[in-house]
Design a protein around this motif. Structure first.
Motif, PDB file in Angstrom:
ATOM      1  N   ALA A  86       1.023   4.356  -2.674  1.00 15.99           N
ATOM      2  CA  ALA A  86       0.765   5.712  -2.184  1.00 15.99           C
ATOM      3  C   ALA A  86       1.896   6.661  -2.574  1.00 15.99           C
ATOM      4  O   ALA A  86       1.656   7.823  -2.942  1.00 15.99           O
ATOM      5  CB  ALA A  86       0.591   5.685  -0.662  1.00 15.99           C
ATOM      6  N   SER A  99      -2.990   6.593   3.025  1.00 18.73           N
ATOM      7  CA  SER A  99      -3.482   6.286   1.684  1.00 18.73           C
ATOM      8  C   SER A  99      -4.783   7.028   1.391  1.00 18.73           C
ATOM      9  O   SER A  99      -4.970   7.596   0.304  1.00 18.73           O
ATOM     10  CB  SER A  99      -3.701   4.777   1.533  1.00 18.73           C
ATOM     11  OG  SER A  99      -2.494   4.074   1.750  1.00 18.73           O
ATOM     12  N   GLU A 127       0.817  -1.207   0.000  1.00 17.12           N
ATOM     13  CA  GLU A 127       0.000   0.000   0.000  1.00 17.12           C
ATOM     14  C   GLU A 127       0.854   1.260   0.000  1.00 17.12           C
ATOM     15  O   GLU A 127       0.567   2.227  -0.708  1.00 17.12           O
ATOM     16  CB  GLU A 127      -0.920  -0.021   1.227  1.00 17.12           C
ATOM     17  CG  GLU A 127      -1.903   1.150   1.283  1.00 17.12           C
ATOM     18  CD  GLU A 127      -2.927   0.983   2.387  1.00 17.12           C
ATOM     19  OE1 GLU A 127      -3.631   1.953   2.691  1.00 17.12           O
ATOM     20  OE2 GLU A 127      -3.028  -0.135   2.944  1.00 17.12           O
TER      21      GLU A 127
END
Length: 804
Positions: free
Chosen positions: A682, A715, A678
């Protein structure tokens, strides 16, 4: 498989004395104290009776009767004969059965007293009695054989000559003595003496000498016996000459001497050392084809081999073949079967074999009980365990210390601490527990956090005057597990008053305990004492304390300890450098981190992935591109490769410097390896957004949602910020709702993006300020107000029912 072929004044007292009766728990019939003492009283030794029948016959000829008194290969066979009266030695024993004199038949005085025997003389030598200790001592001290053996050059019996040869550690010396015996005309060298020499020469891999000795036997008319061939097969196989070993077996057959069950059993057993199932099976099958009935020992060996290879069907066939050949299984057979099934975890079958053994009137021995007891104990089978213990008590069999400790641990782990204490108490009262057994019991209690019971065992050991360094060490460990750090230190400090000197393990245990408990200032004192005692051989404990100081946020103290370590000539290893480099990397101190990196390289040590990852974290934090790239390349060349965290740090640095191509290459590489996470996505989204490439940024946001990588506050903020900047207000509201539904609490960065949306949509700033004030006063209703306002402004009411 093979069966398919058809053939005292101690000052350390924590508790009161334990020499009192233990508390009653009611209902454990095998444990009453009054029964404990009777168990070991008047125990009679078990006498093993061996039937001595006639020897087996081969080809209608009765084989030579041999008295098997020792090792089957190393001259353990001797003719059954009485020593002539002239060779009888009159001995008297003094103080432990040591022979104090003898009279030689030749009239020469060969008197040997204990005082004359050199201190180097082993206990085994003395145990032979007679003149043997003195002879072996003389041979050990004098190189000249004539001088060494002159007092006994006449009248040595055949057995004494065998012992003298067998006790030689040098093949040259043994051969010299053998030749000396032959030169003295009064000595007849028999097949046993040749067997001994064959084994000695075989162990030394002197194959030429073996062949010469074999030729000599033929010339002298000394006929080989089964043990001769067994010896030759054994030494050649162990010497790696498997083909030659089997040739000796073939030569045995060609000379008309059929191998007996002992010799063939040797061959099978040899293959079992070597783990050669196929060869063992073929040899066993050959025995059956040739009509050689295997002994129970040979069957046991095959059962053991097959069982260890998981061939339980073959094990069953072997048991059937034993029945067909009327070769009855013995206790050893069933012990092997019990052990095999215990190893496979089939306790039910192991128990069944134990029961069957008793049904056919075979008495289980200590091995039988011990195997099952241990299996039951680690599975906490309390009822079955106590049943076996009762049987052993009734038969007068003792539980050894290893099983005793295992059963104590069983009760402890089963939560039956009182019963565990009764079990310990039974053996403590008997008064024959060793120091090692006390240690094992202390450890069993200590590992489970039962510090009080561990202390009580320690005091029992102290009262029996059996305290050694091991009991102190496990008790210190127990205090560490129980977080009784003061007691651990007090116990350590009391060791010398008990006449016990702390060893390396004592220091290691205490210092590691204190360091892991964030008490390095206490541990440092013991490390200093350990250093003064000369017990510090590496930097492990220094590293533990340095790490502890770093963890406490005291890098200066850690550095001071590092300098002390250097002054004490203790070489730091890569772990020590890694701890210090990582500590200063976290602080953003490039100068200090680099200094330790240079020191590590000057010491000739290569960095590891931990160090390189720490440096990348540091260099990317301070924006040192050149240094970060250099370290990243080093990471790529290591076996560990860069981890995703370091790669993300590099992407973040490239993003900050708008190095789009390099960031994209690294991103694609992580995607190919399926390790992009993630944070990776990002960072790429931030880079594209920073550089005004909203199409690529939007694509990344879409991928994050599809891959389930939209979970973290950072995020969500990045995606919401992207949509807000790009004017995709409907997506802002959608993402904000997903965020709230996922119970991710928005922060100031989130509301900064949302404020910009409201302002750009024409909401007056005072109204926005009012929303912010309401949220701060009542977060729950304030959050609903933000959601309602946003959806109303961007026209999202028709899509979302926020009140719900």
């Amino acid at each position: 498989m093979f069966l398919k072929f058809q053939p005292g004044n101690s000052s350390f007292h924590i508790l009161c004395s334990t020499k009192t009766s233990p508390p009653s728990t009611g209902g454990v019939s095998v444990f009453p104290p009054e029964k404990f003492e009777s168990i070991n009283k008047h125990r009679q030794p078990t006498i093993l009776e061996v039937a001595n029948g006639g020897g087996p016959r081969l080809n209608g000829v009765k084989k030579q009767s041999l008295d098997k008194t020792s090792d089957v290969h190393g001259g353990g066979f001797r003719r059954s004969e009485r020593i002539p009266d002239r060779e009888q030695r009159k001995t008297r024993t003094d103080g432990g059965g040591i022979d104090n004199g003898r009279t030689n038949s030749g009239g020469r005085s060969g008197k040997c007293t204990v005082e004359k025997v050199h201190a180097k003389c082993s206990t085994k030598w003395v145990s032979y009695g007679g003149c043997i200790p003195a002879i072996l001592e003389a041979l050990d001290r004098r190189n000249d054989l004539e001088e060494a053996l002159r007092p006994w050059e006449e009248g040595l019996s055949s057995k004494e000559r065998s012992i003298i040869l067998k006790e030689q550690s040098s093949w040259e010396r043994a051969l010299g003595i053998f030749e000396w015996f032959k030169r003295k005309g009064g000595y007849e060298m028999n097949v046993i003496h040749y067997n001994i020499m064959l084994r000695i020469l075989g162990k030394a891999h002197k194959w030429g000498h073996i062949q010469s000795l074999w030729d000599e036997m033929n010339v002298e008319g000394i006929a080989p016996i089964n043990s001769t061939y067994g010896t030759l097969i054994d030494v050649y196989h162990k010497g790696g000459l498997k083909y030659e070993a089997l040739c000796w077996l073939g030569r045995m057959n060609k000379q008309g001497m059929e191998p007996d069950e002992v010799t063939m059993g040797i061959v099978v057993q040899l293959y079992k050392k070597a783990g050669q199932l196929k060869e063992a099976s073929e040899t066993f099958a050959m025995m059956l084809r040739e009509g050689i009935t295997p002994t129970t020992v040979t069957f046991n060996t095959m059962i053991h081999i097959c069982g260890n290879h998981g061939l339980l069907e073959e094990v069953s066939l072997l048991m059937k073949k034993m029945e067909e050949l009327r070769c009855p299984p013995d206790t050893r057979t069933y012990n092997i079967l019990i052990s095999l099934h215990v190893k496979r975890g089939d306790i039910q079958m192991a128990t069944a074999y134990f029961t069957k053994m008793k049904q056919i009137r075979l008495e289980p021995d200590n091995i039988s009980y011990r195997t099952l007891l241990y299996a039951y104990s680690i599975r906490h089978m309390i009822v079955e365990t106590e049943g076996l213990i009762q049987e052993m008590d009734e038969r007068g069999l003792e539980v050894d210390e290893y099983i005793h400790s295992a059963l104590t641990r069983m009760y402890i782990e089963a939560g039956m601490v009182e019963k565990s204490w009764l079990w310990f108490w039974r053996f403590h009262l008997a008064g024959n527990m060793s120091s090692e057994c006390y240690s094992a019991n202390i450890n069993a209690y200590g590992e489970r956090g039962h510090v009080l019971e561990a202390e009580k065992v320690f005091i029992c050991c102290q009262e029996e005057k059996k305290l050694t360094v091991h009991e102190f060490n496990v008790m210190i460990k127990a205090y560490g597990i129980g977080k009784n750090y003061d007691k651990a230190c007090q116990l350590f400090d009391s060791m010398e008053s008990h006449g016990v000197v702390p060893d390396k393990c004592s220091y290691n245990c205490l210092i590691q305990i204190l360091a892991s408990a964030d008490l390095p200032h206490l541990a440092k004192r013991y490390l200093r004492k350990m250093q003064e005692s000369g017990l510090v051989s590496d930097c492990v404990l220094y590293c533990a304390l340095i790490s502890s100081y770093v963890k406490l946020g005291q890098p200066e103290t850690a550095e001071e300890l590092y300098r002390v370590m250097i002054q004490c000539n203790v070489e730091p290893d890569v772990v020590v450098y890694g701890v210090l480099i990582n500590a200063f990397a976290d602080l953003g101190s490039v100068k200090e981190a680099t200094r330790y990196l240079d020191a590590m390289r000057s010491a000739g040590l290569s960095g590891n992935t931990v160090i390189y990852n720490s440096l990348i974290k540091l260099y990317t934090k301070v924006g040192y591109l050149k240094e970060a790239v250099e370290i990243y390349k080093l990471l790529q060349s290591t076996e560990g490769h860069p981890n995703v965290y370091s790669s993300n740090c590099m992407i973040d640095l490239y993003s900050e410097l708008s190095m789009v191509r390099q960031a994209e290459e690294l991103f694609q590489n992580l995607k190919r390896k399926r390790v992009a996470n993630e944070f990776t996505y990002a960072m790429m989204l931030c880079m594209y957004r920073r550089n005004g490439r909203f199409t690529e940024a939007t694509q990344i946001a879409k991928q994050m949602r599809e891959l389930g990588l939209l979970t973290d506050l950072l995020s969500y903020n990045n995606v919401i910020g992207l949509y807000a900047t790009d004017g995709r207000f409907m997506e802002v509201v959608r993402t904000f709702k997903e965020m709230i539904d996922a119970a991710v609490q928005p922060d100031g960065c989130t509301f900064k993006s949302l404020r910009s949306v409201l302002v750009r949509c024409g909401v007056p700033k005072p109204a926005v300020h009012e929303l912010e004030a309401r949220r701060k006063k009542d977060p729950k209703s304030g959050l609903q107000a933000w959601m309602s306002t946003l959806s109303s402004v961007v026209g999202a009411d028709e899509y979302y029912n926020y009140d719900a």
